[in-house]
Design a protein around this motif. Structure first.
Motif, PDB file in Angstrom:
ATOM      1  N   ALA A   1       1.042  -1.111  -0.087  1.00 45.18           N
ATOM      2  CA  ALA A   1      -0.244  -0.045  -0.097  1.00 45.18           C
ATOM      3  C   ALA A   1       0.950   1.321   0.149  1.00 45.18           C
ATOM      4  CB  ALA A   1      -1.014   0.092   1.320  1.00 45.18           C
ATOM      5  N   VAL A   2       0.602   2.317  -0.710  1.00 43.50           N
ATOM      6  CA  VAL A   2       1.225   3.580  -0.881  1.00 43.50           C
ATOM      7  C   VAL A   2       0.435   4.500  -0.425  1.00 43.50           C
ATOM      8  CG1 VAL A   2       2.792   2.835  -2.918  1.00 43.50           C
ATOM      9  CG2 VAL A   2       0.570   3.895  -3.314  1.00 43.50           C
ATOM     10  N   SER A   3       0.998   5.618   0.121  1.00 44.95           N
ATOM     11  CA  SER A   3       0.272   6.846   0.773  1.00 44.95           C
ATOM     12  C   SER A   3       1.069   8.054   0.370  1.00 44.95           C
ATOM     13  CB  SER A   3       0.104   6.480   1.999  1.00 44.95           C
ATOM     14  OG  SER A   3       1.330   6.680   2.928  1.00 44.95           O
ATOM     15  N   ALA A   4       0.177   9.010   0.309  1.00 38.17           N
ATOM     16  CA  ALA A   4       0.708  10.325  -0.047  1.00 38.17           C
ATOM     17  C   ALA A   4      -0.242  11.383   0.363  1.00 38.17           C
ATOM     18  CB  ALA A   4       0.877  10.555  -1.647  1.00 38.17           C
ATOM     19  N   GLY A   5       0.052  12.563   0.667  1.00 37.68           N
ATOM     20  CA  GLY A   5      -0.767  13.689   1.170  1.00 37.68           C
ATOM     21  C   GLY A   5      -0.638  14.700   0.538  1.00 37.68           C
ATOM     22  N   SER A   6      -1.546  15.793   0.611  1.00 37.62           N
ATOM     23  CA  SER A   6      -1.587  16.964  -0.180  1.00 37.62           C
ATOM     24  C   SER A   6      -1.510  18.283   0.892  1.00 37.62           C
ATOM     25  CB  SER A   6      -2.631  17.138  -1.325  1.00 37.62           C
ATOM     26  OG  SER A   6      -3.821  17.151  -0.639  1.00 37.62           O
ATOM     27  N   SER A   7      -1.088  19.254   0.726  1.00 38.58           N
ATOM     28  CA  SER A   7      -0.971  20.560   1.529  1.00 38.58           C
ATOM     29  C   SER A   7      -2.500  21.155   1.650  1.00 38.58           C
ATOM     30  CB  SER A   7      -0.067  21.628   1.125  1.00 38.58           C
ATOM     31  OG  SER A   7      -0.314  21.962  -0.139  1.00 38.58           O
ATOM     32  N   SER A   8      -3.325  20.754   0.427  1.00 39.90           N
ATOM     33  CA  SER A   8      -4.625  21.384   0.304  1.00 39.90           C
ATOM     34  C   SER A   8      -5.614  20.407   1.407  1.00 39.90           C
ATOM     35  CB  SER A   8      -5.063  21.182  -0.950  1.00 39.90           C
ATOM     36  OG  SER A   8      -5.285  20.136  -1.437  1.00 39.90           O
TER      37      SER A   8
ATOM     38  N   ILE B   1      -2.385  -0.852 -10.193  1.00 40.83           N
ATOM     39  CA  ILE B   1      -2.999  -0.444  -8.789  1.00 40.83           C
ATOM     40  C   ILE B   1      -4.356  -0.097  -8.688  1.00 40.83           C
ATOM     41  CG2 ILE B   1      -2.818   1.858  -9.653  1.00 40.83           C
ATOM     42  CD1 ILE B   1      -1.625   2.879  -6.741  1.00 40.83           C
ATOM     43  N   SER B   2      -4.865  -0.366  -7.495  1.00 38.58           N
ATOM     44  CA  SER B   2      -6.274  -0.086  -7.170  1.00 38.58           C
ATOM     45  C   SER B   2      -6.404   0.540  -6.131  1.00 38.58           C
ATOM     46  CB  SER B   2      -7.054  -1.615  -6.936  1.00 38.58           C
ATOM     47  OG  SER B   2      -8.374  -1.265  -6.633  1.00 38.58           O
ATOM     48  N   GLY B   3      -6.774   1.961  -6.112  1.00 42.01           N
ATOM     49  CA  GLY B   3      -7.071   2.839  -5.133  1.00 42.01           C
ATOM     50  C   GLY B   3      -5.629   3.235  -4.675  1.00 42.01           C
ATOM     51  N   SER B   4      -4.920   2.633  -3.640  1.00 42.58           N
ATOM     52  CA  SER B   4      -3.622   2.703  -3.318  1.00 42.58           C
ATOM     53  C   SER B   4      -2.865   1.692  -2.804  1.00 42.58           C
ATOM     54  CB  SER B   4      -3.698   3.721  -1.792  1.00 42.58           C
ATOM     55  OG  SER B   4      -4.214   2.962  -0.577  1.00 42.58           O
ATOM     56  N   VAL B   5      -3.301   0.328  -3.605  1.00 43.71           N
ATOM     57  CA  VAL B   5      -2.848  -0.809  -3.163  1.00 43.71           C
ATOM     58  C   VAL B   5      -2.012  -1.198  -4.563  1.00 43.71           C
ATOM     59  CG1 VAL B   5      -3.162  -3.520  -2.810  1.00 43.71           C
ATOM     60  CG2 VAL B   5      -4.309  -1.662  -1.474  1.00 43.71           C
ATOM     61  N   VAL B   6      -0.898  -1.444  -4.559  1.00 48.08           N
ATOM     62  CA  VAL B   6       0.104  -1.818  -5.801  1.00 48.08           C
ATOM     63  C   VAL B   6       0.410  -3.316  -5.737  1.00 48.08           C
ATOM     64  CG1 VAL B   6       2.115  -1.522  -7.179  1.00 48.08           C
ATOM     65  CG2 VAL B   6       1.112   0.392  -5.698  1.00 48.08           C
ATOM     66  N   SER B   7      -0.109  -3.784  -6.944  1.00 49.80           N
ATOM     67  CA  SER B   7       0.114  -5.428  -7.150  1.00 49.80           C
ATOM     68  C   SER B   7       1.124  -5.515  -8.033  1.00 49.80           C
ATOM     69  CB  SER B   7      -1.351  -6.090  -7.571  1.00 49.80           C
ATOM     70  OG  SER B   7      -2.119  -5.764  -6.502  1.00 49.80           O
ATOM     71  N   PHE B   8       1.930  -6.697  -7.798  1.00 53.62           N
ATOM     72  CA  PHE B   8       3.056  -6.983  -8.696  1.00 53.62           C
ATOM     73  C   PHE B   8       2.778  -7.909  -9.735  1.00 53.62           C
ATOM     74  CE2 PHE B   8       5.499  -6.073  -4.460  1.00 53.62           C
ATOM     75  CZ  PHE B   8       5.276  -4.747  -4.711  1.00 53.62           C
ATOM     76  N   SER B   9       3.186  -7.882 -10.754  1.00 53.68           N
ATOM     77  CA  SER B   9       2.746  -8.839 -12.162  1.00 53.68           C
ATOM     78  C   SER B   9       4.077  -9.601 -12.288  1.00 53.68           C
ATOM     79  CB  SER B   9       2.270  -8.277 -13.218  1.00 53.68           C
ATOM     80  OG  SER B   9       3.118  -7.130 -13.779  1.00 53.68           O
ATOM     81  N   ALA B  10       5.341  -9.324 -12.261  1.00 56.84           N
ATOM     82  CA  ALA B  10       6.569  -9.806 -12.549  1.00 56.84           C
ATOM     83  C   ALA B  10       7.815  -9.033 -12.166  1.00 56.84           C
ATOM     84  CB  ALA B  10       6.743  -9.759 -14.143  1.00 56.84           C
ATOM     85  N   ILE B  11       8.982  -9.789 -12.219  1.00 57.21           N
ATOM     86  CA  ILE B  11      10.066  -9.135 -11.899  1.00 57.21           C
ATOM     87  C   ILE B  11      10.598  -8.037 -12.865  1.00 57.21           C
ATOM     88  CG2 ILE B  11      12.695  -9.550 -11.584  1.00 57.21           C
ATOM     89  CD1 ILE B  11      12.330 -12.167 -10.998  1.00 57.21           C
ATOM     90  N   GLY B  12      10.720  -6.752 -12.383  1.00 56.27           N
ATOM     91  CA  GLY B  12      11.110  -5.607 -12.784  1.00 56.27           C
ATOM     92  C   GLY B  12      11.073  -4.632 -12.246  1.00 56.27           C
ATOM     93  N   SER B  13      10.359  -3.147 -12.759  1.00 55.16           N
ATOM     94  CA  SER B  13      10.484  -2.045 -12.287  1.00 55.16           C
ATOM     95  C   SER B  13       8.905  -1.542 -12.139  1.00 55.16           C
ATOM     96  CB  SER B  13      11.151  -0.845 -12.905  1.00 55.16           C
ATOM     97  OG  SER B  13      10.954  -0.577 -14.079  1.00 55.16           O
TER      98      SER B  13
END
Length: 600
Positions: free
Chosen positions: A421-428, A442-454
């Motif tokens: 899960a990734v998270s970020a905020g805004s000053s507003s 990605i779905s919402g803030s959850v990143v899923s992996f599909s293979a080795i790589g970047s």
């Protein structure tokens, strides 16, 4: 002689005492007054509390005198005058009666010994009569050149109201029906002050008067005189003189453009400000025209003025609409400024003006627009007409918004299978949106992996009506196989005993799944390995070793790939910055290269 005299005195005294002890005969109570009647005697013009009446009755047997009393709910009782009797009939007068009030009158017989007998029920009654009371709840209004006076009907004082009289203390006076409670008229002089009064009238006279509020009579303005007009390309500047206001300030003018058929062209134009006595009609189509003007105040709109002289617009005037530079300027952040210019096809001067909503949201000075506070900045450009070009106008709306920024920390390298899960905020305080590119989704803030790589994750905030879009931030991280371990001290490293990897400072011994540290591997021509460092990462490269076991000891940790899947492989592991690390690379458990690295 003396004895005889004394006897006679005593005998006389005894006789007197005997007479004194004999009881006096009883006196009967007086009879009740009869035939009691009451008649109003109020004189004309009597005030509302000065009503009078005459009371008469038949003289009562045994009455030495009489009392007369008039009573009414909520009123002070009134006593009659001393009764006067003659020829078997008596009378008394009442005074101080309130007009319009019903009084009950009682006459009481009073005997010489003070005993009383009142007149029998039902009592005689009278409605006291006086002049009317004063009308109440006075109202006054002026609309469309007509004054309207209003009131509420008062008590009639016991006698029906005949009429109301309204006057101004001067030459104006009018009788109004008693059935009315309002009067309207426009028969007054514009601009003159009036104070009206009203009285109610009945058969006994007029009530006390009351005044309405003072008012200045007004009507719609007088029609303006004929306007003057000229022609400048496809524009017609128009001027006129202010007419008589007729008691109410002029609030606006309207200018009518009329074609040769006598038909209005479009809607009437209103100057800015609306009370200005000039304006310019721009981009008028070719043809012959006249112009008329009307004036408006709170009471209405004047008749149209006499027409101007005819004006001719030729067909050769070209469009002269100004254009802005930069053309795509649609929003600005508070505290910023932008150079804004405008040019016209005629090449002539262009005047730029700026207005803001709310006031002060932006300003314009020395060719720059300054964003001051949140709001809307309305920019107008005007180009004058020339011999070949019509007058032209252009406009642009700029939204002034607050700036905002995003806080988004880098993401460390990860191992399959994820997710994270990734998270970020805004000053507003507005929510941040994520998108990804690479071996991930990605779905919402959850990143899923599909293979080795970047995997590159971008955090963005597009803004809203109050905030501009934030500068997006992108972080890229590597996705390794489950057998890969992250470098010294890194979070997310695969520890000792994890499947497919050897971690920590205790590599598996030869023959039990680990890699020996001696021997020479067999390699094909052009096959090689290498390692490098960037941004705290160590990148391991293998070329020409497809299908072979790859392992590397990075400091004290191991990175192991049981079988390389391609001829060129790049593996990235995070170690941190400023470490001196010896990287030993093995192919098929045999040391191929030792590479010293200072991580950076």
């Amino acid at each position: 002689m003396r004895i005889v005299g004394s006897f006679r005195f005593l005998a006389a005294l005894a006789g007197m005492l005997l007479v004194a002890n004999v009881a006096s005969p009883a006196i009967a109570a007086p009879s009740a007054p009869t035939n009691v009647s009451v008649l109003s005697t109020t004189q004309d013009g009597a005030a509302t509390s000065a009503g009078t009446a005459s009371v008469t009755w038949t003289q009562a047997l045994g009455a030495a005198t009489y009392s007369v009393t008039a009573t009414a709910n909520g009123q002070t009782s009134q006593s009659g005058s001393v009764a006067v009797c003659a020829g078997g009939s008596c009378s008394s007068s009442l005074a101080g009666l309130t007009g319009g009030i019903t009084y009950s009158v009682v006459v009481t017989s009073i005997a010489a010994d003070g005993s009383e007998t009142p007149s029998a029920a039902p009592n005689a009654t009278i409605i006291a009569e006086t002049v009317p009371f004063t009308p109440g709840s006075l109202t006054l209004s002026l609309s469309s050149g007509q004054i309207t006076l209003g009131w509420t009907a008062p008590s009639n004082g016991g006698s029906a109201i005949i009429k109301y009289v309204i006057s101004d203390g001067g030459s104006f006076s009018v009788d109004v029906s008693s059935a009315s409670v309002a009067y309207s008229s426009s028969s007054f002089t514009a601009g003159q002050n009036y104070t009206f009064s009203i009285v109610a009238v009945n058969s006994l006279g007029e009530a006390a008067s009351d005044d309405f509020d003072a008012i200045t009579f007004a009507t719609a303005p007088t029609a303006p005189a004929a306007p003057t007009a000229t022609v400048e390309g496809s524009s017609i500047p128009v001027n006129w003189l202010a007419p008589a206001t007729n008691g109410s300030a002029i609030t606006s003018y309207s200018v009518f453009l009329i074609n040769s058929s006598g038909t209005d062209v479009g809607t009437p134009a209103v100057p800015s400000p609306a009370t200005s006595t000039s304006l310019t009609l721009s981009n008028v189509a070719s043809g012959t025209y006249t112009l008329k003007v009307t004036a408006t105040n709170a009471q209405g709109t004047s008749a149209r003025s006499i027409a101007s002289t005819s004006k001719i617009i030729s067909s050769g005037a070209s469009d002269n609409t100004p254009t802005f530079s930069p053309a795509d300027l649609a929003s600005m952040d508070i505290g910023t400024n932008v150079i804004l210019k405008a040019s016209a096809p005629s090449g002539g001067a262009v005047t730029i003006t700026v207005s803001a909503s709310p006031a002060g949201a932006c300003t314009y000075s020395a060719g720059k627009v300054f964003a001051v506070s949140a709001g809307t900045c309305n920019v107008a450009a005007a180009a004058a007409a020339t011999a070949s070009f019509a007058a032209g106008t252009g406009s642009k709306t700029i939204t002034v918004k607050a700036a905002q920024s995003i806080t988004f920390s880098p993401v460390a390298s990860q191992a399959l299978p994820g997710p994270i899960a990734v998270s970020a905020g805004s000053s507003s305080g507005l929510s941040v949106r994520f998108t990804v590119i690479g071996s991930c989704s990605i779905s919402g803030s959850v990143v899923s992996f599909s293979a080795i790589g970047s995997c590159s994750v971008t955090a963005a905030q597009p803004g809203n009506v109050a905030y501009s879009p934030a500068q997006s931030i992108t972080h890229t991280f590597q996705i390794a196989s489950t057998s890969s371990a992250v470098g010294p001290g890194s979070s997310g490293s695969v520890g000792p005993g994890s499947s497919g990897s050897i971690g920590g400072s205790n590599p598996t011994a030869p023959g039990s799944g680990g890699d020996p540290v001696t021997g020479t591997p067999s390699t094909s021509a052009g096959a090689k390995v290498n390692a490098g460092s960037f941004k705290g990462y160590i990148a391991l490269y293998a070329k020409g070793h497809k299908g072979k076991r790859f392992s590397a000891k990075v400091g004290k940790d191991w990175v192991i790939v049981p079988a390389l899947k391609s001829d060129f492989v790049r593996i990235v592991e995070y170690t941190g910055v400023g470490y001196k690390i010896a990287v030993r690379v093995y192919i098929d458990r045999k040391l191929l290269s030792t590479i010293p690295i200072l991580t950076k």
